[in-house]
Write a protein that holds these residues in place. Sequence first.
Motif, short mmCIF file in Angstrom:
data_model
loop_
_atom_site.label_atom_id
_atom_site.label_comp_id
_atom_site.label_asym_id
_atom_site.label_seq_id
_atom_site.Cartn_x
_atom_site.Cartn_y
_atom_site.Cartn_z
N LEU A 136 0.86 -1.17 0.00
CA LEU A 136 0.00 0.00 0.00
C LEU A 136 0.91 1.23 0.00
O LEU A 136 1.78 1.38 0.86
CB LEU A 136 -0.91 0.01 1.22
N PHE A 137 0.72 2.10 -0.97
CA PHE A 137 1.63 3.23 -1.15
C PHE A 137 0.89 4.55 -1.02
O PHE A 137 -0.16 4.76 -1.64
CB PHE A 137 2.28 3.16 -2.53
N THR A 138 1.41 5.44 -0.21
CA THR A 138 0.99 6.84 -0.16
C THR A 138 2.22 7.69 -0.41
O THR A 138 3.34 7.31 -0.07
CB THR A 138 0.37 7.21 1.20
N PHE A 139 2.02 8.82 -1.01
CA PHE A 139 3.15 9.65 -1.40
C PHE A 139 3.90 10.18 -0.19
O PHE A 139 3.29 10.75 0.72
CB PHE A 139 2.68 10.82 -2.27
N PRO A 140 5.22 10.01 -0.14
CA PRO A 140 6.00 10.50 1.00
C PRO A 140 6.00 12.02 1.05
O PRO A 140 5.90 12.70 0.02
CB PRO A 140 7.40 9.95 0.73
N GLU A 141 6.11 12.54 2.24
CA GLU A 141 6.04 13.99 2.44
C GLU A 141 7.08 14.73 1.61
O GLU A 141 6.81 15.81 1.10
CB GLU A 141 6.24 14.30 3.94
N GLU A 142 8.26 14.15 1.46
CA GLU A 142 9.33 14.84 0.73
C GLU A 142 9.01 15.02 -0.75
O GLU A 142 9.59 15.87 -1.42
CB GLU A 142 10.65 14.07 0.87
N ASP A 143 8.06 14.23 -1.28
CA ASP A 143 7.69 14.33 -2.69
C ASP A 143 6.46 15.20 -2.93
O ASP A 143 6.21 15.64 -4.05
CB ASP A 143 7.42 12.94 -3.28
N LEU A 144 5.66 15.42 -1.89
CA LEU A 144 4.36 16.07 -2.08
C LEU A 144 4.48 17.51 -2.57
O LEU A 144 3.67 17.96 -3.38
CB LEU A 144 3.55 16.02 -0.79
N ALA A 145 5.48 18.24 -2.08
CA ALA A 145 5.63 19.63 -2.53
C ALA A 145 5.91 19.69 -4.02
O ALA A 145 5.37 20.55 -4.74
CB ALA A 145 6.75 20.32 -1.74
N ILE A 146 6.73 18.78 -4.51
CA ILE A 146 7.04 18.74 -5.94
C ILE A 146 5.82 18.28 -6.73
O ILE A 146 5.51 18.83 -7.79
CB ILE A 146 8.26 17.84 -6.19
N ILE A 147 5.11 17.27 -6.24
CA ILE A 147 3.91 16.79 -6.94
C ILE A 147 2.85 17.89 -7.00
O ILE A 147 2.18 18.08 -8.03
CB ILE A 147 3.36 15.52 -6.25
N GLU A 148 2.71 18.65 -5.91
CA GLU A 148 1.74 19.74 -5.91
C GLU A 148 2.14 20.81 -6.92
O GLU A 148 1.29 21.36 -7.63
CB GLU A 148 1.62 20.34 -4.52
N HIS A 149 3.42 21.11 -6.98
CA HIS A 149 3.90 22.09 -7.97
C HIS A 149 3.69 21.56 -9.39
O HIS A 149 3.32 22.33 -10.30
CB HIS A 149 5.37 22.41 -7.74
N ASP A 150 3.90 20.27 -9.60
CA ASP A 150 3.64 19.67 -10.91
C ASP A 150 2.17 19.84 -11.30
O ASP A 150 1.85 20.20 -12.44
CB ASP A 150 3.98 18.17 -10.88
N TRP A 151 1.28 19.55 -10.34
CA TRP A 151 -0.15 19.66 -10.62
C TRP A 151 -0.52 21.10 -10.97
O TRP A 151 -1.26 21.35 -11.93
CB TRP A 151 -0.96 19.18 -9.40
N GLU A 152 0.03 22.05 -10.23
CA GLU A 152 -0.25 23.46 -10.51
C GLU A 152 0.30 23.87 -11.88
O GLU A 152 -0.32 24.66 -12.59
CB GLU A 152 0.36 24.35 -9.42
N THR A 153 1.46 23.34 -12.26
CA THR A 153 2.04 23.64 -13.57
C THR A 153 1.10 23.20 -14.69
O THR A 153 0.88 23.93 -15.66
CB THR A 153 3.41 22.94 -13.72
N ILE A 154 0.55 22.01 -14.56
CA ILE A 154 -0.40 21.50 -15.56
C ILE A 154 -1.65 22.38 -15.59
O ILE A 154 -2.11 22.80 -16.66
CB ILE A 154 -0.78 20.03 -15.24
N MET A 155 -2.22 22.66 -14.41
CA MET A 155 -3.45 23.43 -14.34
C MET A 155 -3.26 24.88 -14.77
O MET A 155 -4.17 25.50 -15.33
CB MET A 155 -4.04 23.37 -12.93
N ASN A 156 -2.09 25.45 -14.54
CA ASN A 156 -1.84 26.84 -14.97
C ASN A 156 -1.90 26.97 -16.49
O ASN A 156 -2.33 28.00 -17.00
CB ASN A 156 -0.50 27.33 -14.43
N LYS A 157 -1.49 25.93 -17.19
CA LYS A 157 -1.62 25.95 -18.65
C LYS A 157 -3.09 25.88 -19.06
O LYS A 157 -3.51 26.51 -20.02
CB LYS A 157 -0.81 24.83 -19.29
#
Length: 464
Positions: free
Chosen positions: A151-172
């Motif tokens: 069972l996998f949940t995203f580690p805290e150290e990756d979440l900031a980058i994943i959130e920035h990735d999501w925002e990058t997609i949505m900003n376009k």
Amino acid sequence: MTERSSTIFEIEVIFVEGTTYTTKAAILQRATEVIGVPMKDIDKTGRIQTGKGAIGTVIEESWFGYTPNSEAEPDFPEAGVELKVTPYIRKSGNTRAKERLVCNIIDYMTEYDKTLRTSSFWHKCETMLLMSYEHRYDVPKSEYTIDKAVLFTFPEEDLAIIEHDWETIMNKVRSGNAHLISEGDTMYLAACTKGANAKSVRQQPFSDIPAKQRAYSLKSSYMTHILNAYIFGNQQNEHIIKDPRILQKHSFEQHIIDAVSPYIGLTQNQLQHRFGLDCKAKNLNEVLLAKMLGVSGKIAYTDEFQKASIVPKTIRVRRDGTIKESMSFPTFDFIELSQEKWEDSTLRNYLAPTKFLFVIFQENAAGELVFDRIQFWNIPDADLDEVHRVWEKTVQIIREGVKLFDSPRGVRNNLPKSSESRVAHVRPHGKNAADKLPLPDGRMMTKQCFWLNNTYIANQIKNC
């Protein structure tokens, strides 16, 4: 692993809406029970004989007993768990993900006004049951077995980058540029094309231009990290970001740019003196970059670069602004290339999701190389389409038979030249003319690879 009774395979599979596995513990327990069991002993519907995704479908239908679907809900809605069966490849002692992990289709019309935590991606994939198996070309799929389940949940150290990735997609999307989204825009979470062909498009909210249908996906480089760090537990890479809280203030890219900015304008010799180096290595500039970022090893092998598939490339700009070298990619096997399809090709799956870090040195009047800047870059989708055209022509020529002819400069061929495309071409990449591989017709030919034109790279760094 203990031996299991064969009676377990006599259980009748009843297909119902949803699933009877309603807790994370029950789901994981059921998943571990299938470890080591050949697919032929699980498959009750003949799905193993179908194409791509057959292993995952067998696990869904014949093991967990639910009908595969494309619903927005997780596969186990009561427990909030999404099932993902993911293949990996072992080669030369290394384990890497065979492919990216595709999550769910992006609805541009409804997704843009959400946050990561309220997005369809997060709703579906916040917690995933990852079941892995080794993809082997010499073994039929019916003999494949699941070897790990977590069972996998995203580690805290990756979440900031994943959130920035999501925002990058949505900003376009928010700026009316969903049609300009590229996989290489982001680091871990990408928006990959998803559809039968290039005509698979969707409406976007702030532009009348149709945008390619895309799905949230985790890059194959990030999946390789998950496999090695969380499933097999055998990977420890040096981190550039020592404290994840740094990324709450600005993006990873901005952190890197800020870290190297004090060194802009220094020559190679000055940088070596600053860091106490006496280095004549070919990769001197990469060594200097690592020192600027406080990394003791190779920058390409750091945790963040590995997970995001960031590739450092040194670019030397001459005094007149031109670049001598074109950018090469790994040598290709003529026979394997002739059998590929573009969407699954080695070149596309390397170039599309990769983010390059250009380390740019400018030649001054004295002929010294001066550190000018760094630049994150990924190939725009329109230019990837041009690479696709060059790739198709190359494949066609190889399939029909490469023409070889003598010239004053040695043996020449009719593969695409740099004069035929503003973006890419094909030329030798062997140690010498005797470094050869077989063509499909049995003849031997000097090793070749795809290149991005030096004039194209010069324009890319000039326009940013």
